[in-house]
Design an enzyme around this catalytic site. Sequence first.
Site, PDB file in Angstrom:
ATOM      1  N   ARG A  92     -30.010 -15.153 104.700  1.00 22.83           N
ATOM      2  CA  ARG A  92     -31.055 -16.133 104.404  1.00 22.83           C
ATOM      3  C   ARG A  92     -30.894 -17.252 105.442  1.00 22.83           C
ATOM      4  O   ARG A  92     -29.780 -17.593 105.791  1.00 22.83           O
ATOM      5  CB  ARG A  92     -30.869 -16.724 103.000  1.00 22.83           C
ATOM      6  CG  ARG A  92     -30.689 -15.653 101.928  1.00 22.83           C
ATOM      7  CD  ARG A  92     -31.988 -15.322 101.239  1.00 22.83           C
ATOM      8  NE  ARG A  92     -31.812 -14.244 100.264  1.00 22.83           N
ATOM      9  CZ  ARG A  92     -32.656 -13.248 100.113  1.00 22.83           C
ATOM     10  NH1 ARG A  92     -33.707 -13.145 100.878  1.00 22.83           N
ATOM     11  NH2 ARG A  92     -32.457 -12.333  99.199  1.00 22.83           N
ATOM     12  N   GLY A 124     -41.464 -12.125 102.482  1.00 21.90           N
ATOM     13  CA  GLY A 124     -41.061 -13.467 102.935  1.00 21.90           C
ATOM     14  C   GLY A 124     -40.646 -13.444 104.391  1.00 21.90           C
ATOM     15  O   GLY A 124     -41.065 -14.288 105.199  1.00 21.90           O
ATOM     16  N   ASP A 171     -37.534  -2.650  95.845  1.00 22.93           N
ATOM     17  CA  ASP A 171     -38.447  -2.851  94.703  1.00 22.93           C
ATOM     18  C   ASP A 171     -39.804  -2.193  94.884  1.00 22.93           C
ATOM     19  O   ASP A 171     -40.569  -2.096  93.942  1.00 22.93           O
ATOM     20  CB  ASP A 171     -38.685  -4.359  94.482  1.00 22.93           C
ATOM     21  CG  ASP A 171     -37.432  -5.058  93.983  1.00 22.93           C
ATOM     22  OD1 ASP A 171     -36.528  -4.358  93.510  1.00 22.93           O
ATOM     23  OD2 ASP A 171     -37.360  -6.294  94.087  1.00 22.93           O
ATOM     24  N   ARG A 206     -26.975   8.214  70.557  1.00 26.09           N
ATOM     25  CA  ARG A 206     -27.019   6.797  70.926  1.00 26.09           C
ATOM     26  C   ARG A 206     -28.370   6.418  71.520  1.00 26.09           C
ATOM     27  O   ARG A 206     -29.115   7.253  71.992  1.00 26.09           O
ATOM     28  CB  ARG A 206     -25.942   6.488  71.967  1.00 26.09           C
ATOM     29  CG  ARG A 206     -24.580   6.308  71.337  1.00 26.09           C
ATOM     30  CD  ARG A 206     -23.611   5.686  72.312  1.00 26.09           C
ATOM     31  NE  ARG A 206     -22.339   5.463  71.622  1.00 26.09           N
ATOM     32  CZ  ARG A 206     -21.154   5.690  72.150  1.00 26.09           C
ATOM     33  NH1 ARG A 206     -21.054   6.172  73.365  1.00 26.09           N
ATOM     34  NH2 ARG A 206     -20.060   5.441  71.476  1.00 26.09           N
ATOM     35  N   GLY A 214     -36.091  -5.354  89.888  1.00 24.79           N
ATOM     36  CA  GLY A 214     -37.544  -5.507  89.953  1.00 24.79           C
ATOM     37  C   GLY A 214     -37.945  -6.794  89.277  1.00 24.79           C
ATOM     38  O   GLY A 214     -38.463  -6.794  88.170  1.00 24.79           O
ATOM     39  N   HIS A 303     -26.419  -4.280  91.504  1.00 24.08           N
ATOM     40  CA  HIS A 303     -26.415  -3.950  92.930  1.00 24.08           C
ATOM     41  C   HIS A 303     -26.008  -2.512  93.241  1.00 24.08           C
ATOM     42  O   HIS A 303     -26.027  -2.106  94.402  1.00 24.08           O
ATOM     43  CB  HIS A 303     -25.540  -4.959  93.697  1.00 24.08           C
ATOM     44  CG  HIS A 303     -26.265  -6.247  93.928  1.00 24.08           C
ATOM     45  ND1 HIS A 303     -26.525  -7.127  92.907  1.00 24.08           N
ATOM     46  CD2 HIS A 303     -26.857  -6.760  95.039  1.00 24.08           C
ATOM     47  CE1 HIS A 303     -27.201  -8.158  93.383  1.00 24.08           C
ATOM     48  NE2 HIS A 303     -27.421  -7.964  94.674  1.00 24.08           N
ATOM     49  N   ARG A 661     -18.180  25.525 114.927  1.00 24.52           N
ATOM     50  CA  ARG A 661     -18.027  26.008 113.554  1.00 24.52           C
ATOM     51  C   ARG A 661     -19.423  26.347 113.035  1.00 24.52           C
ATOM     52  O   ARG A 661     -20.404  25.738 113.442  1.00 24.52           O
ATOM     53  CB  ARG A 661     -17.414  24.920 112.655  1.00 24.52           C
ATOM     54  CG  ARG A 661     -15.989  24.527 113.017  1.00 24.52           C
ATOM     55  CD  ARG A 661     -14.989  25.604 112.613  1.00 24.52           C
ATOM     56  NE  ARG A 661     -13.628  25.201 112.870  1.00 24.52           N
ATOM     57  CZ  ARG A 661     -12.989  25.325 114.035  1.00 24.52           C
ATOM     58  NH1 ARG A 661     -13.634  25.830 115.082  1.00 24.52           N
ATOM     59  NH2 ARG A 661     -11.743  24.944 114.177  1.00 24.52           N
ATOM     60  N   MET A 668     -27.343  27.166  97.622  1.00 26.53           N
ATOM     61  CA  MET A 668     -27.114  25.762  97.254  1.00 26.53           C
ATOM     62  C   MET A 668     -28.422  24.971  97.302  1.00 26.53           C
ATOM     63  O   MET A 668     -28.642  24.049  96.534  1.00 26.53           O
ATOM     64  CB  MET A 668     -26.177  25.120  98.297  1.00 26.53           C
ATOM     65  CG  MET A 668     -24.755  24.979  97.869  1.00 26.53           C
ATOM     66  SD  MET A 668     -23.819  24.441  99.294  1.00 26.53           S
ATOM     67  CE  MET A 668     -24.360  22.769  99.445  1.00 26.53           C
TER      68      MET A 668
END
Length: 789
Positions: A92, A124, A171, A206, A214, A303, A661, A668
């Site tokens: 910032r 911004g 976001d 549960r 957001g 985070h 290799r 998969m």
Amino acid sequence: PRSAMDHQPKFFENLSGTGKAIGVLTSGGDAQGMNAAVRAVVRMGIYVKAKVYFVYEGYQGMVDGGDNIVEVSWESVSSILQVGGTVIGSARCKSFRTREGRLQAAFNLVQRGITNLCVIGGDGSLTGANLFREEWSGLLEELAQKGKLIDEEAVKKYAYLNIVGMVGSIDNDFCGTDMTIGTDSALHRIIEVVDAIMTTAQSHQRTFVLEVMGRHCGYLALVSALACGADWVFIPEYPPEEGWEDSMCVKLSENRARKKRLNIIIVAEGAIDCHNKPITSEKVKDLVVQRLGFDTRVTILGHVQRGGTPSAFDRILASRMGVEAVLALLEATPATPACVVSLSGNQAVRLPLMECVQMTQEVQKAMDEGRFVEAVRLRGRSFENNLNTYKLLSHKKPDAELPKTNFNVAVLNVGAPAAGMNAAVRAAVRVGITEGHKMFAVIDGFEGFARGKIKEISWGDVGGWTGQGGSILGTKRTLPAKYLEKIADQMRTNNINALMVIGGFEAYLGLLELSAAREKYDEFCVPMVMVPATVSNNVPGSDFSIGADTALNTITDTCDRIKQSASGTKRRVFIIETMGGYCGYLANMGALAAGADAAYIFEEQFDIRELQANVEHLTEKMKTSIQRGLVLRNENCNENYTTDFIYQLYSEEGKGVFDCRKNVLGHMQQGGAPSPFDRNFGTKISAKAMQWISKKLQETYRKGKVFANTDDSVCLLGMRRRNLVFQPVAELKTETDFVHRIPKEQWWLKLRPLMKILAKYKTSYDVSDSGQLEHLARLSPKEAETGAI
């Protein structure tokens, strides 16, 4: 893609960057994929002979100057593709908000001759860049007057500053783009957590309340709710109605009564009620505990969502945008407004920066003023479609309120398994029930159909299916031709009035066979629709197939691990074989996402001279600081140049320089939990297909019977450039190479030169689709319905 007849290709060779200097900086929050964008800008810039500079620590580095603005080389961005965050830092910067700070920044740029800036950040950061551009000539004149810091010649030479933005924000809160860099990776983190929670929560009955990022935009919450089949979601753009507490508790207890052991509620951190009061995850938890007494836990992801490695989607998106940003800077004139490179469908487009910023701010204003319907519309087609699909699938109306059509619709999977098929079946079943039809599931494709493996399927039967890999219904490659009589019998016995087929190339062939059999069997004179689902992404009529994104992520993850295994061993080249039949999509896009040196595909013929050139290229590379190589080969790219042959050739030719290799990825690529993109794409495209079936059933219902025998009653629903389009399968025949089971034209081949450029090969890149600055369209509600995913 347009055919060659539609336009004369325009190549960028005439867009030389000689003498130009480009600065690249990341600003605001970090987002996975930013490094891929930085890498693309640097390599494309150097490729067109421009000088490229890193601006470390965002605008702060631009103001501070000195070692924060450094010219970079090709090798400077090696090995950053798979790294999360941003290697050039982001900060910032209060001083850049002052004219004095911008004056200092302009001085630091002019000293290095930088008049082209590529800014990767949020709205911004991009607004700040635009202001800087508008003030630029005034700043230079002030510098010339202030103690002669720069001379008049420099003022003339560097008179204009060009700005191109890319949006890096998890976001997805920026208007004008379907996806911002970092959003897909953040969804991966959220879905990984949800999948892990689901296994533990089901053991204990549960309720979990998950809080996701957001503050001003509910995209992450909404799409993750869609991708995991959450019971309830709270987002800032669409607050719940008055009395939502009662409605939510009723729904949760009904789900428990249906033997659902787990409830998931997703809350965006900026969630509000219709009076603009915050709805917090703790408030939701307390409500559930007090009203229902359910064992409830809160998980705040925080985070974690910003971390980890970027997904394949984000790497490809960021690489495409980075290259497009450099082209935009090369083509910019003093009259060109600052633009932002964004994504529409699967097209990279350029939009005026301030139009996008303005609309983004309008969304917030609409929310502040309680105009929530308007806020959702301003967010764009993709957001609106997500919300409408979630509402359609999450709340089952009481049976008394459901319409009754007396139509029976069967759903089946055909071909090899593809992650996301189950999400598509779930959406089809639930939308069908909402539309008033009886839904039938066919087990084991056309073969199972012939054997009578067909049963009615209810709303609750498909609960929890979105996160399951493979095909729960079972799927086979068998085509219907040899079973036509028996399938017709089953259609008659179960009174099936419409068919929905979810699958790959076999599903497409199957629909062609069924429509050809209409002359003999009236039972097949019903609406039929196909939703493409195959890891190979080889179905004509669609740019994307369900399952391809998950396979691509598997390839990318494996390549990352393989590259990492070589970090201690210098000078090693890996040859990796991918799936795809004759379609090179996985090999080509996997190579772009993993930063490979070469990708061999069937669509682009190659010979021994090209193999030799690749070996020589790698030999040169081993002399630099990047002492490892990665080569991808599509399984059917050439019958003689097999994976073993290429491995032995590279081993022999590289003797004394590098060793080799090989790795065959195999099945998969078909397994694993579906990626967020595949869950979301499968859900939305399937819901749309089922709505089409309802419409066709009404159109073709005459005298108590459904009778549909026209070409447009057997369609494939595909993503075409920017829109979802229904196309009659009969018309797609001309676009199909049936021998090799691929479309004759494939959009992603246009991206092939990007991989070569980023791997330092000389190549031609057609930029005919680029270069036009578009304007941000405001869609009417009708346009939004037909729109993109």
